[in-house]
Write a protein that holds these residues in place. Structure first.
Motif, mmCIF file in Angstrom:
data_model
loop_
_atom_site.group_PDB
_atom_site.id
_atom_site.type_symbol
_atom_site.label_atom_id
_atom_site.label_comp_id
_atom_site.label_asym_id
_atom_site.label_seq_id
_atom_site.Cartn_x
_atom_site.Cartn_y
_atom_site.Cartn_z
ATOM 1 N N PRO A 85 24.922 -15.008 54.346
ATOM 2 C CA PRO A 85 23.496 -14.872 54.636
ATOM 3 C C PRO A 85 22.819 -16.235 54.680
ATOM 4 C CG PRO A 85 23.940 -14.256 52.367
ATOM 5 C CD PRO A 85 25.259 -14.533 53.017
ATOM 6 N N ASP A 86 21.751 -16.314 55.416
ATOM 7 C CA ASP A 86 20.993 -17.558 55.504
ATOM 8 C C ASP A 86 19.963 -17.574 54.382
ATOM 9 O OD1 ASP A 86 22.327 -18.488 57.741
ATOM 10 O OD2 ASP A 86 20.950 -17.467 59.124
ATOM 11 N N TYR A 87 20.129 -18.496 53.452
ATOM 12 C CA TYR A 87 19.177 -18.660 52.371
ATOM 13 C C TYR A 87 18.310 -19.877 52.662
ATOM 14 C CZ TYR A 87 21.991 -15.419 49.607
ATOM 15 O OH TYR A 87 22.644 -14.312 49.150
ATOM 16 N N PRO A 88 17.065 -19.834 52.238
ATOM 17 C CA PRO A 88 16.240 -21.022 52.433
ATOM 18 C C PRO A 88 16.773 -22.161 51.578
ATOM 19 C CG PRO A 88 15.087 -19.418 51.077
ATOM 20 C CD PRO A 88 16.351 -18.769 51.569
ATOM 21 N N PRO A 89 16.505 -23.390 51.945
ATOM 22 C CA PRO A 89 17.013 -24.516 51.145
ATOM 23 C C PRO A 89 16.365 -24.508 49.753
ATOM 24 C CG PRO A 89 15.485 -25.284 52.819
ATOM 25 C CD PRO A 89 15.735 -23.832 53.088
ATOM 26 N N TYR A 90 17.093 -25.044 48.793
ATOM 27 C CA TYR A 90 16.564 -25.123 47.432
ATOM 28 C C TYR A 90 15.351 -26.034 47.395
ATOM 29 C CZ TYR A 90 20.744 -22.906 45.559
ATOM 30 O OH TYR A 90 21.734 -22.020 45.275
ATOM 31 N N PRO A 91 14.386 -25.704 46.530
ATOM 32 C CA PRO A 91 13.229 -26.601 46.410
ATOM 33 C C PRO A 91 13.685 -27.914 45.782
ATOM 34 C CG PRO A 91 13.123 -24.881 44.750
ATOM 35 C CD PRO A 91 14.278 -24.558 45.653
ATOM 36 N N PRO A 92 12.963 -28.977 46.008
ATOM 37 C CA PRO A 92 13.383 -30.257 45.425
ATOM 38 C C PRO A 92 13.373 -30.181 43.897
ATOM 39 C CG PRO A 92 11.170 -30.426 46.347
ATOM 40 C CD PRO A 92 11.721 -29.084 46.746
ATOM 41 N N ALA A 93 14.256 -30.924 43.295
ATOM 42 C CA ALA A 93 14.355 -30.940 41.835
ATOM 43 C C ALA A 93 13.076 -31.533 41.253
ATOM 44 C CB ALA A 93 15.558 -31.767 41.410
ATOM 45 N N PRO A 94 12.604 -30.985 40.124
ATOM 46 C CA PRO A 94 11.399 -31.546 39.527
ATOM 47 C C PRO A 94 11.657 -32.962 39.031
ATOM 48 C CG PRO A 94 12.388 -29.940 38.054
ATOM 49 C CD PRO A 94 13.155 -29.896 39.349
ATOM 50 N N SER A 95 10.590 -33.734 38.943
ATOM 51 C CA SER A 95 10.738 -35.095 38.439
ATOM 52 C C SER A 95 11.234 -35.032 37.003
ATOM 53 C CB SER A 95 9.402 -35.830 38.515
ATOM 54 O OG SER A 95 8.447 -35.157 37.725
#
Length: 128
Positions: free
Chosen positions: A26-36
């Motif tokens: 399945p196509d998953y959206p990309p992971y959100p950027p890692a928090p600072s």
């Protein structure tokens, strides 16, 4: 490819098509950027217990070190006690705590009874 499945004694036939792994993922959206990087807040200022001049401890008094309940009183007025003799037992947060005499003395008065609720720094016993 055909498969036969039996459920509760009844047979079912199913036709199955095997897809390539890339097609079936399945196509998953990309992971959100890692928090600072986490930066903990500065440590709180240490609390300094301020005592009222009236409640400063001395060797002629026995005060409660915790908020709790008196479970047992082992002394009575007029009784002589030695240093570290058990004066009473308090319960706080389901833990029993033995309260001891600070020095050799004679009990002047006992200000609590078993079952009494006590607060921190409350006067429990006076010595002569």
């Amino acid at each position: 490819m055909k498969l036969r499945i039996t459920i509760d004694g009844k047979a079912y036939e199913a036709e199955i098509e095997i897809l390539e792994a890339a097609e079936s993922a399945p196509d998953y959206p990309p992971y959100p950027p890692a928090p600072s990087a986490f930066v903990p807040p500065s440590a709180p200022e240490p609390m300094i217990a301020l005592q009222d001049p009236e409640t400063e401890s001395n060797e002629k008094e026995c005060r409660s070190p915790v908020t709790g309940m008196v479970m047992r009183v082992d002394v009575e007025p007029g009784q002589a006690v030695q240093p570290n003799d058990i004066v009473m037992v308090l319960e706080s947060m389901k833990m029993e705590m033995q309260i001891t005499a600070p020095q050799a003395a004679q009990v002047k008065s006992v200000l609590v009874t078993p079952g009494s609720s006590v607060k921190v720094n409350q006067l429990l016993v006076e010595f002569e």
